[in-house]
Design an enzyme around this catalytic site. Sequence first.
Site, PDB file in Angstrom:
ATOM      1  N   ASP A  56      18.443  34.277 -25.431  1.00  0.00           N
ATOM      2  CA  ASP A  56      19.440  35.350 -25.399  1.00  0.00           C
ATOM      3  C   ASP A  56      20.249  35.270 -24.107  1.00  0.00           C
ATOM      4  OD1 ASP A  56      20.729  37.790 -26.151  1.00  0.00           O
ATOM      5  OD2 ASP A  56      19.417  38.850 -24.750  1.00  0.00           O
ATOM      6  N   ASP A 103      14.683  29.399 -14.631  1.00  0.00           N
ATOM      7  CA  ASP A 103      15.527  29.715 -13.471  1.00  0.00           C
ATOM      8  C   ASP A 103      16.341  28.488 -13.075  1.00  0.00           C
ATOM      9  OD1 ASP A 103      13.101  28.530 -12.762  1.00  0.00           O
ATOM     10  OD2 ASP A 103      12.771  29.767 -10.980  1.00  0.00           O
ATOM     11  N   ASP A 148      24.469  33.679 -23.516  1.00  0.00           N
ATOM     12  CA  ASP A 148      25.606  34.390 -22.912  1.00  0.00           C
ATOM     13  C   ASP A 148      26.154  33.598 -21.718  1.00  0.00           C
ATOM     14  OD1 ASP A 148      25.101  36.542 -24.682  1.00  0.00           O
ATOM     15  OD2 ASP A 148      25.687  38.011 -23.168  1.00  0.00           O
ATOM     16  N   TYR A 202      10.652  40.265 -27.999  1.00  0.00           N
ATOM     17  CA  TYR A 202      11.402  41.082 -28.954  1.00  0.00           C
ATOM     18  C   TYR A 202      10.507  41.696 -30.019  1.00  0.00           C
ATOM     19  CZ  TYR A 202      16.118  39.780 -27.436  1.00  0.00           C
ATOM     20  OH  TYR A 202      17.283  39.632 -26.746  1.00  0.00           O
TER      21      TYR A 202
HETATM   22  C1  IPM Z   1      22.248  38.545 -29.440  1.00  0.00           C
HETATM   23  C2  IPM Z   1      22.230  40.004 -29.095  1.00  0.00           C
HETATM   24  C3  IPM Z   1      21.031  40.645 -29.759  1.00  0.00           C
HETATM   25  C4  IPM Z   1      19.788  39.961 -29.208  1.00  0.00           C
HETATM   26  C5  IPM Z   1      20.933  42.173 -29.608  1.00  0.00           C
HETATM   27  C6  IPM Z   1      22.165  42.866 -30.105  1.00  0.00           C
HETATM   28  C7  IPM Z   1      19.707  42.722 -30.294  1.00  0.00           C
HETATM   29  O1  IPM Z   1      22.238  40.172 -27.712  1.00  0.00           O
HETATM   30  O2  IPM Z   1      22.269  38.225 -30.647  1.00  0.00           O
HETATM   31  O3  IPM Z   1      22.243  37.723 -28.533  1.00  0.00           O
HETATM   32  O4  IPM Z   1      19.320  40.291 -28.116  1.00  0.00           O
HETATM   33  O5  IPM Z   1      19.274  39.067 -29.898  1.00  0.00           O
HETATM   34 MG    MG Z   2      22.557  38.368 -26.642  1.00  0.00          MG
END
Ligand code: IPM
Ligand code: MG
Length: 363
Positions: free
Chosen positions: A247, A223, A251, A141
Amino acid sequence: MLLNLTILPGDGIGPEVTAQAVLVLQAAADAFGHQLRLQSKNIGGAALAAANDPLPPDTIQACLASSAVLMGAVGSPAFDHNPTHLRPEAGLLRLRRELGAFANLRPAVCFAALVDASPLRAQVVCGTDILIVRELLGGLYFGAPRSIEGTAGSRVAINTMRYGESEIERIARVAFELARKRRKKVLSVDKANVLECSRLWREVVTCVAKDYPDVKLAHQYVDSAAMLLVQRPTDFDVVLTENMFGDILSDQAGGVVGSLGLLASASIGGKVGLYEPVHGSAPDIAGKGIANPLGAILSAAMMLRHSFGLEPEAACIEKAVSSVLEEGYRTADLAGATGSAVSTSVMGQRVAEAVKVSRSLPQ
Ligand code: IPM
Ligand code: MG
C-alpha cells in the site's frame, strides 16, 4: 465477446473517473466488436449513506455474478468517526475478501511524455517500469485480534500482522510468473530484521524461487527499498511485498512517475477480478471536474487483459493514453503550476477518441 461488468463508482472522485473509464471501455468495445453489459452498484460511503452498509448484499451478489468489477474509490470524511466495520474502507476490504482477490498488481510506468511531471530528475526517472505485486488479503489489514480497548486516557489499540505459508507462496508464484514475462527480476520487500512475518515471508519466497531459476530474486528491507525507489527507480522490475508495505510503496511509486492519478490496479486470483485506480477518493477535489481519470482508464485496460484475455484491446487503450499525453493533454495534477490543464471529462473523451482513431487506421 459479452463483457458483463459491475461498476462501483464509490465516493469522492470515484464516480467522475469511473464515468471516463466506462466511456473509453465503450469506445474499445465498439471498435473491437464487443458488447458491454453494465450494472452500477453502491460501495463505501455511498452505500453507507444509502443503506448503512459499506458493502450491501446486492452489491456483493452483482459482483459475484459478473465477469469483472470496475471500481472508482472509497473513503469519505463524513464517516471518519464510524466504527471500523461501518467505515467506507471496510466495504472495499470485504469486497476484496469476498472475491478472493489476493493478488494486487500495480504497475508504475514513466510515460515518456511525462518525464517532467516527476519530482525526480529526468535522467533518474526516465525508463521506470515497475510492477508492484501486493499481497491483498493478509497481514495487518485482516489479522485478528484487532481492537481499541480501555477507557479514555489509557486505551490500547491492537492490530495483528499474520501470514501463513500458503498465503505467501501463492502471491510469490504470481510475482515470479509475471516476472517471466518482463525483465525476470523479483525484489521481495520485507522487514525480516524485525518481524517474524517477514522472516517467514523471506523463507517461503526463497523456496518458491527454486521453481523459477530463470528469474533473479533479491530481498530488500522495506525502509531501504523506499529509499532506492526514489534513488534508482529504473532498477526495479517486479516488487513482491505484503499488504501494508505494498500500500505504502505503491503510492510512493505513483509520486515517482509523476502522479498517483496515473496508477491502475488489478486485484486478481479469485472468482472475479476487481479493477481500481490506486488513488483514493480525494474528497478535496471531488465534484470539481479536475481529477485525473487515467488511473481508472488504465485499470479498465488491465481488466480487458486479465479478466478477458483481450490483449490487443488492452494495449489499444494504453497506446491511446500515451498518445493523448504525447499530444500534450494534462489534467491539473500533471500540468504543474504553469501548464494549462484539461478537465476529467475532456481527458476521457480524448482517450476514447484516440481509441477510435487507432482502430480506424490500417492495422
Ligand atoms: C489502496 C487504498 C486502500 C488500501 C484503502 C482505501 C482501504 O489505500 O487501494 O491502496 O489501503 O488498500
Ligand atoms: Mg493505498
